[in-house]
Design a protein around this motif. Sequence first.
Motif, PDB file in Angstrom:
ATOM      1  N   MET A 130      -1.944  -7.382   0.208  1.00 42.05           N
ATOM      2  CA  MET A 130      -0.696  -7.680   0.928  1.00 42.05           C
ATOM      3  C   MET A 130      -0.257  -9.127   0.649  1.00 42.05           C
ATOM      4  SD  MET A 130       0.238  -4.948   2.332  1.00 42.05           S
ATOM      5  CE  MET A 130       1.559  -5.434   3.421  1.00 42.05           C
ATOM      6  N   MET A 163      -2.549  -6.226   8.307  1.00 37.51           N
ATOM      7  CA  MET A 163      -1.811  -6.187   7.028  1.00 37.51           C
ATOM      8  C   MET A 163      -0.319  -6.443   7.250  1.00 37.51           C
ATOM      9  SD  MET A 163      -3.862  -2.983   5.349  1.00 37.51           S
ATOM     10  CE  MET A 163      -2.722  -2.643   4.008  1.00 37.51           C
ATOM     11  N   ASN A 168      -7.713  -5.214   1.112  1.00 33.71           N
ATOM     12  CA  ASN A 168      -6.413  -4.716   1.599  1.00 33.71           C
ATOM     13  C   ASN A 168      -5.509  -5.882   1.989  1.00 33.71           C
ATOM     14  OD1 ASN A 168      -5.783  -1.707   1.967  1.00 33.71           O
ATOM     15  ND2 ASN A 168      -7.932  -1.763   2.599  1.00 33.71           N
ATOM     16  N   LEU A 169      -6.094  -6.866   2.678  1.00 34.59           N
ATOM     17  CA  LEU A 169      -5.307  -8.021   3.123  1.00 34.59           C
ATOM     18  C   LEU A 169      -4.888  -8.890   1.936  1.00 34.59           C
ATOM     19  CD1 LEU A 169      -7.318  -8.928   6.337  1.00 34.59           C
ATOM     20  CD2 LEU A 169      -4.966  -8.107   6.268  1.00 34.59           C
ATOM     21  N   ASP A 182      -4.503  -2.227   9.879  1.00 35.80           N
ATOM     22  CA  ASP A 182      -3.105  -1.903   9.560  1.00 35.80           C
ATOM     23  C   ASP A 182      -2.173  -2.971  10.147  1.00 35.80           C
ATOM     24  OD1 ASP A 182      -1.397  -0.195   8.229  1.00 35.80           O
ATOM     25  OD2 ASP A 182      -0.969   1.007   9.998  1.00 35.80           O
TER      26      ASP A 182
END
Length: 317
Positions: free
Chosen positions: A104, A151, A100-101, A148
């Motif tokens: 981003m 991110m 996820n990171l 979250d």
Amino acid sequence: MHTQQSAITATGLRKSFGDHVVLDGLDLNVPRGTVFSLLGANGAGKTTTVKILSTLISADGGSARVDGHDLATEPDAVRAAIGVTGQFSAVDNLLTGEENLLLMADLHHLGRHDGRRRAADLLDRFDLVEAGKKPASTYSGGMRRRLDLAMTLVGSPRVIFLDEPTTGLDPRSRRSMWQLVRDLVAGGVTIFLTTQYLEEADELADRIAVLDHGRLVAEGTADELKRRIPGGHVRLRFADPRGLEIAERVLGQASRETDALALRVPSDGSLRSLKTLIGRLDDQAIEVDELSVHTPDLDDVFLALTGNPKNEKVTTR
């Protein structure tokens, strides 16, 4: 307004959806490196304010600057300066925390090496190193919120909009989020926080604004807002009825508590008013068994200020 020192300024922001007026001429000034909290009941206009200031929707009227950039003419510069984390997470469940990171990092055009380093730093900072290799679908609520926020930080934003960041979290996860917010502000980031948890605003915010029916009805520090609400008092308990009667005569505006040898004396809870009260009791040699100070909390402020469409704006300096 000192836009140099301000992370966010807004003048006369208006927004309607059909006939429904959501923002009715909103003025804001948020100093850099502070936590500014916008409080309001559901439907008061908090999320709409965040959406306008983060360029997701446009206002019908008024103007605003974020990190020195005009919302209307420089939306890309505003987007580059901000991060937004809402009540609905941007986390992709199928990816691991680390993936996820890295996603981003790609979106922010960080090189492969820089992206990996940034992701590793954030996993470490948010206590997610162990969880980083696991799919986000296995995360608890608190871990998802931390991911979250991590991110959001990949792009090193100077202004972060936190829209109800701890809704549904248990007390321990909420406190760990609060600490992360404090650390960010200590590093110079400005936080624009919307919350329904009054305790959260009390704990974190340098300044609080109360929004009701699309208008600001009050603004100030938590202490300033609490002092504006009647209901603060000192409770005095006496050992015998005689002390109570003498005190009642001497103090005048006190009210007696039924079934207890106690008086309630209206007070703003300040040191000066307490010294005056104790001085008057001492002068008459009145023995007090117990003294306690009761000041209104933010719940009282919120209830007193919201839900009344006729409220006039009152700013506490």
